[in-house]
Motif scaffolding. Structure first.
Motif, PDB file in Angstrom:
ATOM      1  N   SER A  59       0.824  -1.216   0.000  1.00 35.33           N
ATOM      2  CA  SER A  59       0.000   0.000   0.000  1.00 35.33           C
ATOM      3  C   SER A  59       0.854   1.261   0.000  1.00 35.33           C
ATOM      4  CB  SER A  59      -0.935  -0.007   1.210  1.00 35.33           C
ATOM      5  OG  SER A  59      -1.822  -1.105   1.141  1.00 35.33           O
ATOM      6  N   ARG A  60       1.949   1.282   0.751  1.00 36.30           N
ATOM      7  CA  ARG A  60       2.782   2.494   0.806  1.00 36.30           C
ATOM      8  C   ARG A  60       3.417   2.785  -0.539  1.00 36.30           C
ATOM      9  NH1 ARG A  60       5.627  -1.589   3.294  1.00 36.30           N
ATOM     10  NH2 ARG A  60       7.708  -2.062   2.405  1.00 36.30           N
ATOM     11  N   GLU A  61       3.672   1.763  -1.328  1.00 33.56           N
ATOM     12  CA  GLU A  61       4.264   1.982  -2.648  1.00 33.56           C
ATOM     13  C   GLU A  61       3.221   2.417  -3.657  1.00 33.56           C
ATOM     14  OE1 GLU A  61       7.006  -0.546  -5.829  1.00 33.56           O
ATOM     15  OE2 GLU A  61       6.945  -1.115  -3.706  1.00 33.56           O
ATOM     16  N   ILE A  62       1.974   1.968  -3.488  1.00 32.06           N
ATOM     17  CA  ILE A  62       0.900   2.393  -4.396  1.00 32.06           C
ATOM     18  C   ILE A  62       0.646   3.885  -4.271  1.00 32.06           C
ATOM     19  CG2 ILE A  62      -1.563   2.153  -4.899  1.00 32.06           C
ATOM     20  CD1 ILE A  62      -1.369  -0.755  -4.084  1.00 32.06           C
ATOM     21  N   PHE A  63       0.648   4.392  -3.013  1.00 32.26           N
ATOM     22  CA  PHE A  63       0.345   5.808  -2.771  1.00 32.26           C
ATOM     23  C   PHE A  63       1.601   6.671  -2.712  1.00 32.26           C
ATOM     24  CE2 PHE A  63      -3.265   3.460  -1.049  1.00 32.26           C
ATOM     25  CZ  PHE A  63      -4.317   4.132  -1.641  1.00 32.26           C
ATOM     26  N   SER A  64       2.714   6.129  -3.164  1.00 37.22           N
ATOM     27  CA  SER A  64       3.946   6.902  -3.176  1.00 37.22           C
ATOM     28  C   SER A  64       3.865   8.006  -4.234  1.00 37.22           C
ATOM     29  CB  SER A  64       5.145   5.993  -3.447  1.00 37.22           C
ATOM     30  OG  SER A  64       6.329   6.745  -3.586  1.00 37.22           O
ATOM     31  N   SER A  65       4.513   9.139  -3.939  1.00 39.62           N
ATOM     32  CA  SER A  65       4.515  10.249  -4.893  1.00 39.62           C
ATOM     33  C   SER A  65       5.390   9.967  -6.110  1.00 39.62           C
ATOM     34  CB  SER A  65       5.005  11.532  -4.205  1.00 39.62           C
ATOM     35  OG  SER A  65       6.310  11.342  -3.663  1.00 39.62           O
ATOM     36  N   PRO A  69       7.279   1.610 -12.093  1.00 39.23           N
ATOM     37  CA  PRO A  69       6.660   0.641 -13.015  1.00 39.23           C
ATOM     38  C   PRO A  69       6.777  -0.795 -12.540  1.00 39.23           C
ATOM     39  CG  PRO A  69       8.033   2.219 -14.196  1.00 39.23           C
ATOM     40  CD  PRO A  69       8.324   2.411 -12.750  1.00 39.23           C
ATOM     41  N   VAL A  70       7.854  -1.099 -11.783  1.00 39.02           N
ATOM     42  CA  VAL A  70       8.083  -2.460 -11.313  1.00 39.02           C
ATOM     43  C   VAL A  70       8.019  -2.466  -9.792  1.00 39.02           C
ATOM     44  CG1 VAL A  70       9.679  -4.419 -11.302  1.00 39.02           C
ATOM     45  CG2 VAL A  70       9.537  -2.930 -13.314  1.00 39.02           C
ATOM     46  N   PRO A  71       7.262  -3.372  -9.187  1.00 39.01           N
ATOM     47  CA  PRO A  71       7.205  -3.422  -7.722  1.00 39.01           C
ATOM     48  C   PRO A  71       8.582  -3.726  -7.129  1.00 39.01           C
ATOM     49  CG  PRO A  71       5.444  -4.732  -8.697  1.00 39.01           C
ATOM     50  CD  PRO A  71       6.373  -4.367  -9.811  1.00 39.01           C
ATOM     51  N   THR A  72       9.010  -2.906  -6.182  1.00 39.95           N
ATOM     52  CA  THR A  72      10.295  -3.150  -5.528  1.00 39.95           C
ATOM     53  C   THR A  72      10.191  -4.229  -4.455  1.00 39.95           C
ATOM     54  OG1 THR A  72       9.831  -1.319  -4.008  1.00 39.95           O
ATOM     55  CG2 THR A  72      11.089  -0.816  -5.999  1.00 39.95           C
ATOM     56  N   GLU A  73       9.032  -4.329  -3.825  1.00 36.42           N
ATOM     57  CA  GLU A  73       8.798  -5.355  -2.801  1.00 36.42           C
ATOM     58  C   GLU A  73       7.482  -6.065  -3.117  1.00 36.42           C
ATOM     59  OE1 GLU A  73       8.827  -3.536   0.991  1.00 36.42           O
ATOM     60  OE2 GLU A  73      10.856  -2.716   0.799  1.00 36.42           O
ATOM     61  N   PRO A  74       7.483  -7.006  -4.064  1.00 38.76           N
ATOM     62  CA  PRO A  74       6.231  -7.666  -4.454  1.00 38.76           C
ATOM     63  C   PRO A  74       5.580  -8.365  -3.250  1.00 38.76           C
ATOM     64  CG  PRO A  74       7.994  -8.182  -5.999  1.00 38.76           C
ATOM     65  CD  PRO A  74       8.638  -7.502  -4.832  1.00 38.76           C
ATOM     66  N   THR A  75       4.273  -8.282  -3.194  1.00 40.36           N
ATOM     67  CA  THR A  75       3.527  -8.895  -2.111  1.00 40.36           C
ATOM     68  C   THR A  75       2.186  -9.395  -2.627  1.00 40.36           C
ATOM     69  OG1 THR A  75       2.539  -8.517   0.067  1.00 40.36           O
ATOM     70  CG2 THR A  75       2.552  -6.677  -1.457  1.00 40.36           C
TER      71      THR A  75
END
Length: 303
Positions: A59-65, A69-75
């Motif tokens: 969630s924190r990466e989705i709402f990051s400013s 393009p690529v998830p850094t910490e896939p979950t």
């Protein structure tokens, strides 16, 4: 005596002259077309990629400013949330999925059967108002669906089907049949009558002729029309939201609206649910891809 004309041998034909730069021009045109195709494919596939990538982001990466393009910490936390939790008390994501499968599967089977029989009648028999019937098939497809919500709602109520899944099947069947009948008519008309007459001479009845001769030849067109029926029933929202009142009978498009709140939106679960929502369509396309392409091409040139 007149002197005889001396015949001169015709010059031997040499190899055809090659216009300088023609192979290079063809190669450049081919590269340009391939590049344009790749560009269109990229624009078409990028939203799907972004949906899948977002579903794997925390969630924190989705709402990051800073979008990545690529998830850094896939979950898989969003998938676990929608699969193990209850969108509605007592109702799971699997229940909505099952409702959509039942509605879409029933629509595909019924529309395929009815459309094939109707297309056979239209292509093989001559009856009164046959041309008017074909014109009406085209006119029905021009009517916007939103204009039919109220009349169809009243009709469903009078039939006693309100708040039931068969009401959706009946509605989607009415939307998919005109296209299916019109398209299958071309396939049936393309089958030579001599094949059916030869089978009849050999002792086959009408049911055997339909099952062994006509059906295998029309199968590619039947697959192509089933794609349209499946997508219509799988993605439709307005009628599913209008005709169904019980929350445990909602289909997936209606269930997706529960992720959108007045103040915020759960984008992680939305993208995870959308990915799972898209998978059956992708699998269906992969299973019938070859027959779908041949069916669409044949339907475009036969009839």
């Amino acid at each position: 005596m007149t002197p005889q004309a001396t015949a001169h041998p015709a010059p031997a034909a040499g190899p055809p002259r090659r216009t300088p730069g023609r192979p290079a021009g063809r190669r450049a045109r081919r590269w340009a077309l391939n590049g344009a195709g790749l560009l269109v494919a990229f624009f078409a596939a990028f939203p799907v990629y972004w949906m899948i990538a977002t579903s794997l982001k925390p969630s924190r990466e989705i709402f990051s400013s800073t979008p990545r393009p690529v998830p850094t910490e896939p979950t898989l936390e969003h998938y676990r949330e929608i699969l193990t939790g209850n969108l509605i008390p007592g109702v799971t994501f699997g229940d909505f999925f099952l409702n959509s499968v039942l509605v879409a599967g029933s629509t595909v089977l019924l529309s395929g059967l009815v459309a094939l029989l109707a297309a056979t009648a239209v292509a093989r028999f001559r009856f009164t108002l046959r041309t008017s019937f074909l014109i009406m098939l085209l006119i029905v497809q021009m009517i916007p669906l939103e204009a039919l919500v109220i009349p169809l709602f009243l009709m469903i109520q009078r039939l006693g089907l309100y708040n039931t899944l068969p009401s959706l099947v009946l509605t989607y069947l009415g939307f998919s049949l005109p296209f299916a009948v019109w398209m299958l008519r071309g396939f049936v008309a393309a089958v030579p009558k001599e094949l059916e007459e030869a089978a009849a001479i050999d002792g086959a009845n009408r049911a055997q002729i339909f099952r062994r001769i006509l059906f295998p030849l029309v199968a590619p067109g039947l697959v192509a029309t089933s794609i349209f029926s499946f997508i219509t029933a799988w993605n439709e929202l307005i009628f599913a939201l209008t005709f169904i009142n019980d929350q445990d009978s909602y289909t997936l498009p209606v269930a997706m609206t529960f992720f959108f709140g007045r103040d915020d939106t759960a984008w992680g679960p939305v993208m995870a649910a959308s990915t799972l929502f898209t998978l059956p369509v992708i699998v269906f396309f992969l299973l019938v891809q070859r027959r779908m392409v041949s069916g669409l091409v044949a339907g475009a040139v036969k009839g």
